[in-house]
Design a protein around this motif. Structure first.
Motif, PDB file in Angstrom:
ATOM      1  N   GLY A 130      85.597  37.118  59.211  1.00  0.00           N
ATOM      2  CA  GLY A 130      84.260  36.649  59.817  1.00  0.00           C
ATOM      3  C   GLY A 130      84.276  35.919  61.134  1.00  0.00           C
ATOM      4  O   GLY A 130      83.944  36.623  62.282  1.00  0.00           O
ATOM      5  N   ALA A 131      84.693  35.134  60.727  1.00  0.00           N
ATOM      6  CA  ALA A 131      84.855  33.597  61.462  1.00  0.00           C
ATOM      7  C   ALA A 131      85.601  33.364  62.356  1.00  0.00           C
ATOM      8  O   ALA A 131      85.408  33.530  63.670  1.00  0.00           O
ATOM      9  CB  ALA A 131      84.962  32.596  60.390  1.00  0.00           C
ATOM     10  N   GLY A 175      89.703  44.253  64.263  1.00  0.00           N
ATOM     11  CA  GLY A 175      89.966  44.392  62.391  1.00  0.00           C
ATOM     12  C   GLY A 175      88.668  44.400  61.698  1.00  0.00           C
ATOM     13  O   GLY A 175      88.308  44.583  60.603  1.00  0.00           O
ATOM     14  N   ILE A 176      87.878  43.483  62.481  1.00  0.00           N
ATOM     15  CA  ILE A 176      85.971  43.291  61.783  1.00  0.00           C
ATOM     16  C   ILE A 176      86.118  44.587  60.994  1.00  0.00           C
ATOM     17  O   ILE A 176      84.915  44.604  60.184  1.00  0.00           O
ATOM     18  CB  ILE A 176      86.115  42.413  62.482  1.00  0.00           C
ATOM     19  CG1 ILE A 176      84.689  41.823  61.479  1.00  0.00           C
ATOM     20  CG2 ILE A 176      84.563  43.288  63.816  1.00  0.00           C
ATOM     21  CD1 ILE A 176      83.937  40.824  62.146  1.00  0.00           C
ATOM     22  N   LEU A 177      86.309  45.461  61.580  1.00  0.00           N
ATOM     23  CA  LEU A 177      85.184  47.008  61.376  1.00  0.00           C
ATOM     24  C   LEU A 177      86.139  47.011  58.922  1.00  0.00           C
ATOM     25  O   LEU A 177      85.452  48.383  59.059  1.00  0.00           O
ATOM     26  CB  LEU A 177      86.409  47.955  62.148  1.00  0.00           C
ATOM     27  CG  LEU A 177      85.647  48.743  63.668  1.00  0.00           C
ATOM     28  CD1 LEU A 177      86.953  49.540  64.939  1.00  0.00           C
ATOM     29  CD2 LEU A 177      84.042  49.046  63.798  1.00  0.00           C
ATOM     30  N   ASN A 178      86.948  46.758  59.451  1.00  0.00           N
ATOM     31  CA  ASN A 178      87.432  46.269  58.131  1.00  0.00           C
ATOM     32  C   ASN A 178      86.536  45.907  56.837  1.00  0.00           C
ATOM     33  O   ASN A 178      86.151  46.394  55.802  1.00  0.00           O
ATOM     34  CB  ASN A 178      89.085  46.139  57.606  1.00  0.00           C
ATOM     35  CG  ASN A 178      89.534  46.580  56.460  1.00  0.00           C
ATOM     36  OD1 ASN A 178      89.512  47.206  56.305  1.00  0.00           O
ATOM     37  ND2 ASN A 178      90.185  44.655  55.851  1.00  0.00           N
ATOM     38  N   LEU A 179      85.939  44.785  57.714  1.00  0.00           N
ATOM     39  CA  LEU A 179      85.312  44.395  56.891  1.00  0.00           C
ATOM     40  C   LEU A 179      83.617  44.443  55.905  1.00  0.00           C
ATOM     41  O   LEU A 179      84.115  45.108  54.400  1.00  0.00           O
ATOM     42  CB  LEU A 179      84.692  43.054  57.314  1.00  0.00           C
ATOM     43  CG  LEU A 179      85.629  41.772  57.626  1.00  0.00           C
ATOM     44  CD1 LEU A 179      83.921  41.000  58.000  1.00  0.00           C
ATOM     45  CD2 LEU A 179      86.387  41.655  56.402  1.00  0.00           C
ATOM     46  N   PRO A 180      82.938  45.505  56.456  1.00  0.00           N
ATOM     47  CA  PRO A 180      82.610  46.863  55.801  1.00  0.00           C
ATOM     48  C   PRO A 180      83.182  47.860  55.177  1.00  0.00           C
ATOM     49  O   PRO A 180      82.764  48.133  54.081  1.00  0.00           O
ATOM     50  CB  PRO A 180      81.392  47.763  57.310  1.00  0.00           C
ATOM     51  CG  PRO A 180      82.304  47.140  58.479  1.00  0.00           C
ATOM     52  CD  PRO A 180      83.352  46.238  57.804  1.00  0.00           C
ATOM     53  N   LEU A 181      84.385  47.660  55.883  1.00  0.00           N
ATOM     54  CA  LEU A 181      85.127  48.912  54.756  1.00  0.00           C
ATOM     55  C   LEU A 181      84.776  48.463  53.115  1.00  0.00           C
ATOM     56  O   LEU A 181      85.148  49.075  52.386  1.00  0.00           O
ATOM     57  CB  LEU A 181      86.541  49.306  55.287  1.00  0.00           C
ATOM     58  CG  LEU A 181      87.330  50.676  54.788  1.00  0.00           C
ATOM     59  CD1 LEU A 181      86.444  52.257  55.418  1.00  0.00           C
ATOM     60  CD2 LEU A 181      87.977  51.127  55.161  1.00  0.00           C
ATOM     61  N   ILE A 182      85.800  47.661  53.833  1.00  0.00           N
ATOM     62  CA  ILE A 182      86.119  45.859  52.141  1.00  0.00           C
ATOM     63  C   ILE A 182      84.434  46.420  51.008  1.00  0.00           C
ATOM     64  O   ILE A 182      84.615  46.736  49.702  1.00  0.00           O
ATOM     65  CB  ILE A 182      86.767  44.778  52.276  1.00  0.00           C
ATOM     66  CG1 ILE A 182      87.913  45.355  52.887  1.00  0.00           C
ATOM     67  CG2 ILE A 182      87.024  44.263  51.221  1.00  0.00           C
ATOM     68  CD1 ILE A 182      88.554  43.618  53.403  1.00  0.00           C
ATOM     69  N   LYS A 183      83.121  46.137  51.635  1.00  0.00           N
ATOM     70  CA  LYS A 183      82.457  45.469  51.050  1.00  0.00           C
ATOM     71  C   LYS A 183      81.766  46.903  50.716  1.00  0.00           C
ATOM     72  O   LYS A 183      81.665  46.782  49.576  1.00  0.00           O
ATOM     73  CB  LYS A 183      81.424  45.263  52.066  1.00  0.00           C
ATOM     74  CG  LYS A 183      80.043  45.241  51.364  1.00  0.00           C
ATOM     75  CD  LYS A 183      79.663  43.815  50.426  1.00  0.00           C
ATOM     76  CE  LYS A 183      78.105  44.236  49.742  1.00  0.00           C
ATOM     77  NZ  LYS A 183      78.028  43.797  48.706  1.00  0.00           N
TER      78      LYS A 183
END
Lengths: 246, 58
Positions: A72-73, A167-175
């Motif tokens: 995210g950072a 690639g930040i789209l992957n973060l909600p997918l992980i969560k």
């Protein structure tokens, strides 16, 4: 925007990080040692979570949290560079990538070892949580490879910034992978949920402080790498100046 | 309190996790230290070279 420009000054950053990084290293050492002591000696084992094996969470959960927070950072830094062209934001994004990859390796390897006694398997290719975190590692590696492949710093910054932002789209997918996909072995969220933490306070506090320790260590390492990158760029500029003069 | 804690049948997995986790952190620390020292040395070298050139030029 004014505040952003204030903090985007490399000379100001070098002065600030000169004392802030050692403070962060010290705080991280204290908190991580406390987390290990709690995880291995102090907290009682939880039979509901498989007995002593739940002690792994004091290293696995901070690894998972930092791997996502770091991405995210990195994406935010890439965005700031892409929009406002602040060089320090590119320096930050570049410095975060190898560290984020390192914490993702901690998350994946400890998760895999935890999985063997719990689910009787080291790895499940169809598991949404495992695969999305593995994809996160590939994003970090891809980001570093892309930067290294470009022949100028501007091209490297632009191409890698686009990759980081997409690639930040992957973060909600992980969560949310454990909630959306039923085919996951991984347990559901127990710390950050809509109803608040489901975990007992005897585990939650040491876990939170351990995660804070990892956050300080990550922050300190990012600052050290950023200082190194600023010095490398300064040396490059001076070398060019020297060659032009000779 | 024991020097080393006594765990149930999964002790080897617990120790493996902590060893792998801290080995990775150690490797990251080493990488950061080497990068930092190299950058500092490179900058000092070019600054020394530039100041020598400036003195010769004067």
């Amino acid at each position: 925007m004014g505040m952003l420009s204030y903090f985007a000054n490399p000379a100001r950053f070098m002065r600030l990080s000169n004392w802030l990084a050692p403070v962060f290293y010290t705080a991280s050492a204290v908190l991580i040692v406390y987390g290990v002591w709690q995880g291995l000696w102090a907290v009682p084992k939880d039979e509901v979570q498989g007995g002593d094996i739940m002690r792994v969470m004091f290293i696995h959960v901070p690894g998972a949290y930092i791997s996502m927070a770091a991405y995210g950072a990195m994406a935010v830094s890439a965005f700031i560079w892409y929009v406002w062209r602040h060089e320090l934001a590119d320096v930050a994004a570049k410095s975060i990538a190898p560290l984020g990859a390192g914490w993702t390796i901690i998350c994946l390897s400890t998760g895999s070892i935890w999985g063997k006694p719990t689910f009787n398997t080291w790895w499940q290719w169809g598991d949404a949580r495992m695969m999305s975190v593995l994809f996160l590692l590939f994003l970090y590696l891809g980001y570093m490879a892309l930067r290294a492949a470009m022949d100028t710093r501007q091209k490297a910054a632009r191409a890698s910034a686009i990759l980081a932002m997409v690639g930040i789209l992957n973060l909600p997918l992980i969560k949310f992978s454990v909630d959306i996909f039923s085919s996951t072995l991984h347990q559901g969220a127990s710390v950050i949920t809509m109803e608040g933490p489901k975990m007992s306070a005897v585990y939650l506090w040491p876990l939170g402080l351990s995660a804070l320790g990892h956050t300080f260590l990550f922050g300190a390492m990012v600052m050290t790498l950023m200082r190194a990158e600023i010095r490398t760029r300064r040396a490059g500029a001076l070398r060019a100046q020297h060659l032009a003069g000779s | 309190m024991d020097i080393l804690p006594i765990f149930d049948k999964n002790a080897a997995f617990i120790w493996a996790c902590y060893i792998v986790g801290f080995a990775t952190l150690f490797a990251l620390g080493l990488y950061v230290l080497i990068k930092s020292r190299r950058a500092k040395a490179a900058l000092e070298r070019i600054e020394r070279l530039n100041s020598q050139t400036n003195r010769t030029g004067e």
